[in-house]
Design an enzyme around this catalytic site. Structure first.
Site, PDB file in Angstrom:
ATOM      1  N   CYS A   1      -2.952  11.177   3.683  1.00 31.26           N
ATOM      2  CA  CYS A   1      -3.281  10.288   2.557  1.00 31.26           C
ATOM      3  C   CYS A   1      -3.111  11.005   1.235  1.00 31.26           C
ATOM      4  O   CYS A   1      -2.806  10.400   0.215  1.00 31.26           O
ATOM      5  CB  CYS A   1      -4.735   9.824   2.636  1.00 31.26           C
ATOM      6  SG  CYS A   1      -5.090   8.727   4.001  1.00 31.26           S
TER       7      CYS A   1
ATOM      8  N   GLU B   1       0.820  -1.217   0.000  1.00 29.40           N
ATOM      9  CA  GLU B   1       0.000   0.000   0.000  1.00 29.40           C
ATOM     10  C   GLU B   1       0.849   1.260   0.000  1.00 29.40           C
ATOM     11  O   GLU B   1       0.375   2.357   0.299  1.00 29.40           O
ATOM     12  CB  GLU B   1      -0.963  -0.031   1.188  1.00 29.40           C
ATOM     13  CG  GLU B   1      -1.910  -1.230   1.170  1.00 29.40           C
ATOM     14  CD  GLU B   1      -3.153  -1.042   0.300  1.00 29.40           C
ATOM     15  OE1 GLU B   1      -3.722   0.049   0.288  1.00 29.40           O
ATOM     16  OE2 GLU B   1      -3.558  -2.025  -0.381  1.00 29.40           O
TER      17      GLU B   1
ATOM     18  N   HIS C   1      -4.558   1.537   7.359  1.00 29.13           N
ATOM     19  CA  HIS C   1      -3.152   1.825   7.028  1.00 29.13           C
ATOM     20  C   HIS C   1      -2.490   2.354   8.293  1.00 29.13           C
ATOM     21  O   HIS C   1      -3.149   2.999   9.123  1.00 29.13           O
ATOM     22  CB  HIS C   1      -3.042   2.931   5.959  1.00 29.13           C
ATOM     23  CG  HIS C   1      -3.438   2.525   4.583  1.00 29.13           C
ATOM     24  ND1 HIS C   1      -4.137   3.359   3.723  1.00 29.13           N
ATOM     25  CD2 HIS C   1      -3.219   1.387   3.881  1.00 29.13           C
ATOM     26  CE1 HIS C   1      -4.329   2.756   2.565  1.00 29.13           C
ATOM     27  NE2 HIS C   1      -3.793   1.557   2.634  1.00 29.13           N
TER      28      HIS C   1
HETATM   29  N1  LIG Z   1      -5.000   6.562   2.246  1.00 28.12           N
HETATM   30  C1  LIG Z   1      -6.411   6.755   2.184  1.00 28.12           C
HETATM   31  C2  LIG Z   1      -7.020   5.807   1.233  1.00 28.12           C
HETATM   32  C3  LIG Z   1      -8.504   5.880   1.173  1.00 28.12           C
HETATM   33  C4  LIG Z   1      -9.073   4.934   0.159  1.00 28.12           C
HETATM   34  N2  LIG Z   1     -10.526   5.096   0.051  1.00 28.12           N
HETATM   35  C5  LIG Z   1     -11.193   4.602  -0.993  1.00 28.12           C
HETATM   36  O1  LIG Z   1     -10.660   4.022  -1.893  1.00 28.12           O
HETATM   37  C6  LIG Z   1     -12.709   4.790  -0.987  1.00 28.12           C
HETATM   38  C7  LIG Z   1     -13.318   4.727  -2.352  1.00 28.12           C
HETATM   39  C8  LIG Z   1     -14.824   4.620  -2.303  1.00 28.12           C
HETATM   40  O2  LIG Z   1     -15.345   3.979  -1.413  1.00 28.12           O
HETATM   41  O3  LIG Z   1     -15.482   5.208  -3.204  1.00 28.12           O
HETATM   42  C9  LIG Z   1      -8.729   3.499   0.524  1.00 28.12           C
HETATM   43  O4  LIG Z   1      -9.449   2.907   1.327  1.00 28.12           O
HETATM   44  O5  LIG Z   1      -7.707   2.978   0.033  1.00 28.12           O
END
Ligand SMILES: NCCC[C@H](NC(=O)CCC(=O)O)C(=O)O
Length: 447
Positions: A372, A175, A251
């Site tokens: 993020c 990640e 994370h």
């Molecule tokens: N570092 C923050 C990352 C946030 C990201 N959210 C998303 O992808 C949500 C997308 C949605 O639900 O439409 C994740 O979880 O990887």
């Protein structure tokens, strides 16, 4: 030691930003599923943060969004016909997968790659490994364009290496920088790279979360450290506390952030707090760094409040006077426990003496805070000269990007809009113009 600065590359929010509830284990994403988004406001909120930090003298740049919808993904799984047919058929038969193809998730550039500055690497080049993000369908294709974008910005092979993403399989779940922190005496000094993983693929006895997925494996973190040819004496691997992954800490950057000699973290962040700090201290001694932990006890702020406010998803920035500023989202002020903790922190006489607050609500509703939204890239002066200059944030780029957003972005997207072929045309037109604004012709041309 060469003089170096930390550039923050913030993700420019793409024109298809929407709430699709795609990230199981990310509480905000799940809770806001199918609500109406405002891509224009999302992009402007992100740009306002970039501009404010750039105007204070912090080195700030922008990473471009990715082309959406990902029609290749939809065609690969059997949707065919014209582009409009593909969208209509996917909307009818597989609306969640359609949303995956539209996700603007590349905005969270902390997940774009892991970056090791040249002071840490064996060949004295800056190393990048795009993250495969293979835990989530909607993020699993991001590494292709992330690699292209990074290669376009950091093309000079004398200074930069952009590796391929790790093999896209659960053993190598990666990640990126969200699970990676660098501690050092100064940005330009050799530092300690601290990798935090959620589970171990090949050790069934290692603890793992029970409810939500652990996205990062030890095997992936080790592979990135190897690719970047880091000094093992200054590389630390630690396991995240599996219980807090089950409370929504998907994370490590939702529960800890480091900068310079400071590690700001929650006491429950790691599987073994004492051993983790011990190992870090030993590695830091090699780099002549005296660790300054800023530890938040559960009695001060509980994990649920940390997740709701994103207290730790903050940017910790070194100021010219040697003190640090903590960049937090508005939600921190709205949470009484967090607000009172922060007031006391800033007045404590410790290394963090300033709070800077931004309204990032559009991103926060999908689980993405200030940290993020940015990828940290430490560059020496020579390296900074060698990278593409068109992405460096300044007043003129800010003004051009705001005008571009206002020209191209909608102010609302709801689920059924993802079937609208007109939205796809609007997104393509926006990116075509963006290539020109950033001086990156062919950025989105797929082979
Ligand atoms: N570092 C923050 C990352 C946030 C990201 N959210 C998303 O992808 C949500 C997308 C949605 O639900 O439409 C994740 O979880 O990887």
């Amino acid at each position: 030691m060469k003089s170096a600065r930390e550039f923050n590359f913030d993700g420019l929010v793409g024109p298809s930003h929407n709430y699709a509830g795609l990230s199981f284990g990310n509480v905000a994403s799940f809770n806001n599923v199918r609500s109406v988004s405002n891509p224009r406001q999302a992009a402007l909120q992100g740009l306002a943060k970039m501009r404010a930090l750039a105007s204070r003298g912090f080195a700030q740049a922008v990473l471009p969004p990715q082309a959406r919808p990902d029609l290749r993904l939809l065609r690969r799984i059997g949707f065919s016909g014209t582009d409009a047919d593909v969208l209509a058929r996917a909307w009818r038969d597989a609306p969640v997968i359609l949303a995956c193809a539209w996700s603007a998730s590349p905005m969270w550039t902390a997940n774009a790659a892991t970056v090791s500055p040249s002071a840490d690497t064996f060949d004295r080049r800056v190393h990048f490994t795009p993250a495969n993000l293979n835990n989530k369908l909607h993020r699993s294709q991001e590494h292709v364009q992330a690699g292209r974008s990074l290669r376009a910005l950091f093309a000079d092979q004398q200074h930069f290496v952009v590796h391929d993403a790790l093999p896209a399989t659960p053993a190598f779940g990666d990640e990126g920088a969200a699970n990676h922190t660098r501690l050092a005496l100064a940005h330009g000094a050799a530092g300690v790279e601290f990798f935090v993983y959620g589970r171990v693929e090949f050790d069934p006895s290692a603890p793992a979360p029970k409810k939500y997925p652990a996205r990062q494996t030890l095997e992936a973190s080790q592979a990135v450290a190897r690719l970047h040819a880091l000094d093992p004496a200054r590389t630390v691997f630690a396991q995240q506390n599996p219980d807090i992954i089950d409370q929504g800490v998907f994370h490590n950057d939702v529960i800890a952030v480091g900068n310079g000699n400071v590690l700001f973290y929650h006491e429950q962040a790691f599987a073994d707090e004492a051993a983790t700090l011990d190992t870090l201290r030993r590695a830091l001694a090699v780099a002549d760094v005296d660790l300054k932990p800023v530890r938040v006890a559960a009695g001060q702020v509980g994990v649920a409040d940390a997740v709701a406010s994103y207290l730790f998803n903050s940017q910790l920035l070194s100021k010219p006077d040697g003190r640090m500023a903590l960049v937090v989202p508005h939600e921190c002020r709205e949470n009484p426990a967090v607000a009172s903790y922060l007031a006391q922190l800033a007045a404590s006489g410790g290394p963090i003496d300033e709070l800077v607050e931004f309204d990032l609500r559009q991103s926060m509703r999908n689980g993405g805070g200030p940290a993020c939204l940015r990828l940290r890239v430490v560059l020496t002066d020579e390296e900074a000269q060698a990278m593409h200059q068109g992405v460096i944030m300044n007043e003129s780029l800010y003004a051009r990007l705001v005008a571009w957003v206002e020209r191209h972005y909608r102010d609302r997207i709801e689920p059924r809009d993802l079937a609208d072929p007109q939205l796809a045309l609007e997104c393509a037109a926006a990116l075509e113009e963006l290539e020109r604004i950033l001086g990156l012709p062919g950025l989105y041309q797929l082979d």
